[in-house]
Scaffold this motif. Structure first.
Motif, PDB file in Angstrom:
ATOM      1  N   ARG A 101       0.485  -1.561   0.328  1.00  0.00           N
ATOM      2  CA  ARG A 101       0.074  -0.044  -0.166  1.00  0.00           C
ATOM      3  C   ARG A 101       0.934   1.495  -0.188  1.00  0.00           C
ATOM      4  N   ILE A 102       1.911   1.037   0.905  1.00  0.00           N
ATOM      5  CA  ILE A 102       2.956   2.348   0.858  1.00  0.00           C
ATOM      6  C   ILE A 102       3.668   2.396  -0.557  1.00  0.00           C
ATOM      7  N   LEU A 103       4.008   1.665  -1.037  1.00  0.00           N
ATOM      8  CA  LEU A 103       4.777   2.198  -1.695  1.00  0.00           C
ATOM      9  C   LEU A 103       4.428   2.268  -3.323  1.00  0.00           C
ATOM     10  N   SER A 104       2.212   1.761  -3.535  1.00  0.00           N
ATOM     11  CA  SER A 104       1.354   2.056  -4.681  1.00  0.00           C
ATOM     12  C   SER A 104       1.504   3.189  -4.240  1.00  0.00           C
ATOM     13  N   ALA A 105       1.251   3.733  -2.481  1.00  0.00           N
ATOM     14  CA  ALA A 105       1.168   5.596  -2.791  1.00  0.00           C
ATOM     15  C   ALA A 105       2.135   6.291  -3.134  1.00  0.00           C
ATOM     16  N   LEU A 106       3.759   5.748  -2.998  1.00  0.00           N
ATOM     17  CA  LEU A 106       5.180   6.383  -3.568  1.00  0.00           C
ATOM     18  C   LEU A 106       4.887   6.772  -4.891  1.00  0.00           C
ATOM     19  N   SER A 107       4.270   5.301  -5.869  1.00  0.00           N
ATOM     20  CA  SER A 107       4.437   5.406  -7.041  1.00  0.00           C
ATOM     21  C   SER A 107       4.097   6.615  -7.647  1.00  0.00           C
ATOM     22  N   ASN A 108       5.237   7.130  -8.985  1.00  0.00           N
ATOM     23  CA  ASN A 108       4.739   8.157 -10.010  1.00  0.00           C
ATOM     24  C   ASN A 108       4.378   9.667  -8.950  1.00  0.00           C
ATOM     25  N   LYS A 109       5.070   9.736  -7.874  1.00  0.00           N
ATOM     26  CA  LYS A 109       5.260  11.186  -7.157  1.00  0.00           C
ATOM     27  C   LYS A 109       6.194  10.989  -6.106  1.00  0.00           C
ATOM     28  N   SER A 110       6.123  12.613  -5.986  1.00  0.00           N
ATOM     29  CA  SER A 110       6.976  13.094  -5.332  1.00  0.00           C
ATOM     30  C   SER A 110       6.764  12.898  -3.599  1.00  0.00           C
ATOM     31  N   HIS A 111       7.722  13.178  -2.732  1.00  0.00           N
ATOM     32  CA  HIS A 111       7.188  13.001  -0.958  1.00  0.00           C
ATOM     33  C   HIS A 111       8.499  13.085  -0.606  1.00  0.00           C
ATOM     34  N   THR A 112       8.501  13.786   0.146  1.00  0.00           N
ATOM     35  CA  THR A 112       9.653  14.452   1.193  1.00  0.00           C
ATOM     36  C   THR A 112      10.337  13.798   2.307  1.00  0.00           C
ATOM     37  N   VAL A 113      11.264  13.101   2.626  1.00  0.00           N
ATOM     38  CA  VAL A 113      11.806  12.451   3.312  1.00  0.00           C
ATOM     39  C   VAL A 113      12.457  13.694   5.087  1.00  0.00           C
ATOM     40  N   ILE A 114      12.010  13.789   6.564  1.00  0.00           N
ATOM     41  CA  ILE A 114      12.202  14.717   7.249  1.00  0.00           C
ATOM     42  C   ILE A 114      13.025  13.672   7.992  1.00  0.00           C
ATOM     43  N   THR A 115      14.483  13.903   8.563  1.00  0.00           N
ATOM     44  CA  THR A 115      14.907  13.793   9.826  1.00  0.00           C
ATOM     45  C   THR A 115      15.242  14.732  10.665  1.00  0.00           C
ATOM     46  N   GLY A 116      14.472  14.097  11.366  1.00  0.00           N
ATOM     47  CA  GLY A 116      14.596  14.949  13.086  1.00  0.00           C
ATOM     48  C   GLY A 116      15.904  14.502  14.197  1.00  0.00           C
ATOM     49  N   VAL A 117      17.026  15.561  13.758  1.00  0.00           N
ATOM     50  CA  VAL A 117      18.092  15.059  14.643  1.00  0.00           C
ATOM     51  C   VAL A 117      17.821  15.875  16.800  1.00  0.00           C
ATOM     52  N   CYS A 118      18.610  14.790  17.825  1.00  0.00           N
ATOM     53  CA  CYS A 118      18.184  15.841  19.067  1.00  0.00           C
ATOM     54  C   CYS A 118      19.737  15.761  19.249  1.00  0.00           C
ATOM     55  N   LEU A 119      20.796  16.640  19.522  1.00  0.00           N
ATOM     56  CA  LEU A 119      22.143  16.244  20.306  1.00  0.00           C
ATOM     57  C   LEU A 119      21.900  16.934  21.503  1.00  0.00           C
ATOM     58  N   LYS A 120      22.126  15.999  22.659  1.00  0.00           N
ATOM     59  CA  LYS A 120      22.227  16.342  23.620  1.00  0.00           C
ATOM     60  C   LYS A 120      23.337  15.944  24.610  1.00  0.00           C
ATOM     61  N   SER A 121      23.894  17.244  25.675  1.00  0.00           N
ATOM     62  CA  SER A 121      24.588  17.135  26.601  1.00  0.00           C
ATOM     63  C   SER A 121      24.099  16.988  28.236  1.00  0.00           C
ATOM     64  N   LYS A 122      25.309  16.668  28.772  1.00  0.00           N
ATOM     65  CA  LYS A 122      24.094  16.729  30.003  1.00  0.00           C
ATOM     66  C   LYS A 122      23.375  18.276  30.718  1.00  0.00           C
TER      67      LYS A 122
END
Length: 202
Positions: A101-122
């Protein structure tokens, strides 16, 4: 100073189950530890949260779960990657039918991949995210079924790994960071780590 020099006397920790993220971080030529976390699985988030804010929110949640393990020398990296298509988040597939289902939804379309990152010290924290546009050709059901049966992409947001067969045959264009689509925007992480470490000494 180079990143590996700035990290002298510090512990860099990646909290992720993802082998792709581990591989990418190794590419920076820095030593780091792995902390396993039970919070790589999809977590709930506020229903009114804008979709683009979800990855940073989840990355911060993962860091919060591990905050009590931090000491003065530790720098923790936590991440979360989502795929947005047609104003919906396409998460990790639950089974073969869901992956189809997911790959069919991506077929012939553009999509956005977003990665969130957290850098944490004490005593400090920094978050950022990176977005990449990915354009898929029209995928045949034969291609979709072959990829699912051969590569079993059940641990991947959007049901695909760009570094795998489906990326070679299906991705027409990428606007932005390729490594971000793999799950870690390594160029931005490198510069953010340098800036974060320098800020800790001020």
């Amino acid at each position: 100073m180079l990143l590996h020099e700035l990290l002298q006397g510090k512990r860099l920790v990646l909290a992720s189950k993802s082998p792709r993220r581990r591989e990418l971080l190794k590419g920076l030529d820095v030593e780091f530890e792995i902390w396993d976390t039970n919070h790589d699985d999809e977590e709930p988030f506020l229903a009114n949260l804008p979709l683009a804010d979800v990855p940073v929110y989840l990355a911060k949640q993962k860091a919060t779960h591990l905050a009590d393990r931090l000491d003065d020398s530790t720098i923790l990296i936590t991440c979360d990657t989502i795929v947005i298509c047609c104003n919906q988040i396409l998460g990790k597939p639950k089974d073969e039918a869901d992956a189809r289902r997911i790959l069919s939804a991506l077929s012939n379309k553009s999509h956005t991949v977003i990665t969130g990152v957290c850098l944490k010290s004490k005593n400090s924290e920094r978050v950022f995210d990176v977005a990449t546009e990915v354009h898929f050709k029209r995928l045949s059901m034969e291609e979709i079924d072959y990829y699912i049966s051969r590569y079993k992409p059940y641990d991947k947001a959007g049901a695909y790994g760009v570094q795998e067969w489906i990326g070679y045959v299906g991705v027409e264009r990428i606007d932005g960071s390729y490594f971000n689509v793999m799950g870690l925007p390594i160029h931005t992480l490198h510069s953010q780590l340098i800036s974060f470490i320098n800020s800790l000494s001020k």
